[in-house]
Design an enzyme around this catalytic site. Structure first.
Site, PDB file in Angstrom:
ATOM      1  N   ASP A 100      -5.608  -1.945  -3.093  1.00  0.00           N
ATOM      2  CA  ASP A 100      -5.688  -1.870  -4.552  1.00  0.00           C
ATOM      3  C   ASP A 100      -4.993  -3.064  -5.203  1.00  0.00           C
ATOM      4  O   ASP A 100      -3.916  -3.481  -4.773  1.00  0.00           O
ATOM      5  CB  ASP A 100      -4.996  -0.567  -4.981  1.00  0.00           C
ATOM      6  CG  ASP A 100      -5.197  -0.235  -6.437  1.00  0.00           C
ATOM      7  OD1 ASP A 100      -6.362  -0.105  -6.848  1.00  0.00           O
ATOM      8  OD2 ASP A 100      -4.194  -0.113  -7.175  1.00  0.00           O
TER       9      ASP A 100
ATOM     10  N   GLU B  59      -2.544  -6.854  15.870  1.00  0.00           N
ATOM     11  CA  GLU B  59      -1.702  -6.451  17.009  1.00  0.00           C
ATOM     12  C   GLU B  59      -1.949  -4.992  17.373  1.00  0.00           C
ATOM     13  O   GLU B  59      -2.134  -4.645  18.533  1.00  0.00           O
ATOM     14  CB  GLU B  59      -0.218  -6.633  16.671  1.00  0.00           C
ATOM     15  CG  GLU B  59       0.239  -8.074  16.850  1.00  0.00           C
ATOM     16  CD  GLU B  59       1.576  -8.318  16.154  1.00  0.00           C
ATOM     17  OE1 GLU B  59       1.815  -9.485  15.794  1.00  0.00           O
ATOM     18  OE2 GLU B  59       2.356  -7.349  15.950  1.00  0.00           O
TER      19      GLU B  59
HETATM   20  C1  NOJ Z   1      -7.906  -0.187  -9.246  1.00  0.00           C
HETATM   21  C2  NOJ Z   1      -8.301   1.221  -8.983  1.00  0.00           C
HETATM   22  O1  NOJ Z   1      -9.591   1.260  -8.432  1.00  0.00           O
HETATM   23  C3  NOJ Z   1      -8.177   1.943 -10.297  1.00  0.00           C
HETATM   24  O2  NOJ Z   1      -8.766   3.218 -10.250  1.00  0.00           O
HETATM   25  C4  NOJ Z   1      -6.731   1.989 -10.680  1.00  0.00           C
HETATM   26  O3  NOJ Z   1      -6.594   2.562 -11.950  1.00  0.00           O
HETATM   27  C5  NOJ Z   1      -6.122   0.585 -10.721  1.00  0.00           C
HETATM   28  N1  NOJ Z   1      -6.514  -0.209  -9.617  1.00  0.00           N
HETATM   29  C6  NOJ Z   1      -4.619   0.656 -10.746  1.00  0.00           C
HETATM   30  O4  NOJ Z   1      -4.128   1.111  -9.527  1.00  0.00           O
END
Ligand code: NOJ
Ligand code: CA
Length: 535
Positions: free
Chosen positions: A190, A250
């Site tokens: 993310d 690894e």
């Molecule tokens: C991207 C994620 O897909 C989204 O749902 C989220 O709100 C933001 N990143 C923040 O983590």
């Protein structure tokens, strides 16, 4: 091919209205029959759920509403027996305010070691340390009663971690190892583009130029090859990524299996491609198809750019038409060109939406995407042709974007509505209780039960396409053909040609054996908004 499971909305086994891990386990045969290779499950960790679990309180456990760690391990093992690998959603940019580190930081005084794991700063005068904005709306800094400010690029409940801090790095090495040891295939990472911040916290200046459809995720156009953005795509990120990759390699070597990681990074290809260099990510999500209108030239450019950019470091693109953050493509394509679908959600004229056109184009786009070289990520429900639920009652909205944008953006709940499995039942087979978000009555006809085995259904088209795709999916030879608009065509090896008619009129069908088409084809004509695979 990866199938994205939005856990809260996939299947609710214990009848509390919320999807759970047991629900996924009970539907593994459905996923296997669809023909996907792997699953990416959205965050399942304990969390106050201020951003649907992207605010993690404990990275080594499972939220009680979703199940237990044992259930997650069983899911990973059962999926593996079916040949499906599981990608865990890793959220390294920020924690929840309920994470023990932030709890400790909040109590500790300014300048303390506890605060060093986050970005705490004194303000400038009465104001925040810089002009940075939260991509969900409002300022990216919030002040504590003792006067210091902390950074949150997203919701106020999602404080950004300080990746310059060695403890943050070692903690995440350990978290990665934890999930690999439990059988995970790897990670969807993310906010992979924003881990490093300029330590001087300079102002951003002018408001960023955001890309339509994805501005609520902070996708700015024009971040170029220079390392000059205060927190996006900075050079320092790559060293972090290489550390993770070493660990994956690894561990994979010890276990005799492959691991992978895919970056969610909202930056242009000029910098994005650097994430694909040897020793870094295996894949990055391609923003191109998510932002392109239903337009032959726009799509052709997006495809060519992704192939060229991913190809430079020796990789292949990923193709994504929908996910849990973007208005579903069935609805995007039902709107006139140039309309930002998420703006339309809030205040747009409902009469602008043409659902038949939307589905027709969505199916054509799907066949186009499935014919391209690289990996495809499907978002749950798109194989049923689910549209965005644009008329969710305002009092049911849960996305923090709704409040943070001061009700100027409706947010992402409309693409997160629970899946209809059966024609009847309190939640069309999603579970035995009222689901956490209401489903439209029209979804009975879109349910798995209604579509399974039904000729011409969206589900059967997906199944056929995925089955046929296995014949050419590893074919490296690819040529974008020089067809005049509104046709887009490409050849994969000798065996397969994909032709898309983006125009409003039928066109003569090019020669070849019809392998599959997104609309019925007759009399040698390729209908409008239609893709055909020719052998
Ligand atoms: C991207 C994620 O897909 C989204 O749902 C989220 O709100 C933001 N990143 C923040 O983590
Ligand atoms: Ca449940």
């Amino acid at each position: 091919m990866i199938y994205q499971i939005y856990l809260r909305s996939f299947a609710d086994e214990n009848g509390d209205g919320i999807g759970d891990i047991a629900g996924i386990r009970s539907r593994l045969s459905y996923l296997k029959a669809l023909g996907v290779d792997g699953l990416w499950v959205n965050p399942w960790y304990p969390s106050p759920m201020h951003d649907a679990g992207y605010d993690v309180a404990d990275y080594r456990a499972i939220a009680p509403e979703f199940g237990t760690l044992e259930a997650a391990e069983a899911l990973i093992a059962e999926a593996r027996q079916l040949g499906l690998r599981v990608l865990v959603d890793l959220v390294p940019n920020h924690t929840s305010i309920e994470h023990p580190w932030f709890q400790a930081a909040r109590k500790a005084p300014p300048g303390s070691a506890e605060r060093g794991r986050y970005h705490f700063r004194p303000g400038r005068g009465d104001g925040p340390p810089s002009d940075w904005k939260s991509v969900f709306g409002g300022p990216a800094w919030t002040q504590l009663p003792d006067g210091e400010w902390y950074l949150h690029l997203f919701d106020v409940s999602q404080p950004d971690l300080n990746w310059a801090h060695p403890e943050v790095r070692s903690e995440f090495q350990d978290i990665l190892r934890f999930w690999l040891e439990r059988g995970a295939a790897g990670f969807r990472v993310d906010v992979a583009h924003a881990l490093a911040k300029d330590p001087a916290y300079p102002d951003q200046g002018e408001g960023p130029a955001y890309m339509p459809q994805c501005s609520h995720l902070g996708f700015e156009s024009g971040i170029d090859a220079a390392n000059n953005h205060p927190f996006k795509g900075r050079d320092e990120i790559h060293e972090i990524v290489r550390g993770w990759r070493r660990l994956l390699d690894e561990h994979g070597e010890q276990q005799g299996e492959d691991h992978m990681m895919v970056a969610e990074a909202w930056i242009d290809w000029s910098r994005l491609k650097r994430f694909l260099r040897p020793g870094e990510y295996h894949q990055v999500f391609d923003p191109g198809l998510l932002t392109a209108d239903w337009d032959r030239d726009a799509m052709r450019q997006a495809i060519a750019l992704a192939l060229k950019s991913a190809g430079e470091p020796g990789s292949l693109p990923t193709w994504v038409l929908s996910n849990h953050d973007i208005v579903r493509h069935t609805t995007r394509y039902g709107l006139p060109k140039g309309i930002d679908s998420k703006d339309w959600l809030l205040s747009g004229d409902r009469a602008l939406l043409d659902p038949e056109q939307g589905l027709r184009r969505a199916l054509a786009a799907t066949l186009m995407q499935l014919a391209l070289p690289g990996s495809v990520y499907l978002y749950q429900g798109e194989e049923l042709g689910l549209p965005e639920v644009h008329d969710l009652p305002i009092d049911r909205l849960q996305d923090p974007i709704w409040e943070r944008s001061r009700h100027t953006q409706k947010g992402r709940d409309g693409c997160r509505v629970p899946i209809p499995w059966t024609r009847d039942g309190v939640s069309f087979g999603f579970g035995s209780a009222e689901p956490w978000l209401p489903q439209p009555a029209s979804w009975a006809a879109l349910s798995v039960e209604a579509q399974e085995g039904a000729e011409g259904s969206t589900l059967e088209l997906y199944r056929s396409a995925i089955r046929l795709r296995s014949a050419f999916r590893y074919e490296r030879d690819f040529t974008l053909l020089d067809t005049a608009p509104p046709l887009l065509a490409f050849q994969r090896g000798a065996s397969m040609r994909c032709v898309v008619n983006f125009g409003p009129q039928s066109l003569p069908l090019p020669e070849g054996e019809i392998l599959l088409s997104s609309q019925p084809i007759s009399k040698g004509a390729l209908p409008p908004d239609t893709t055909v695979w020719l052998g």
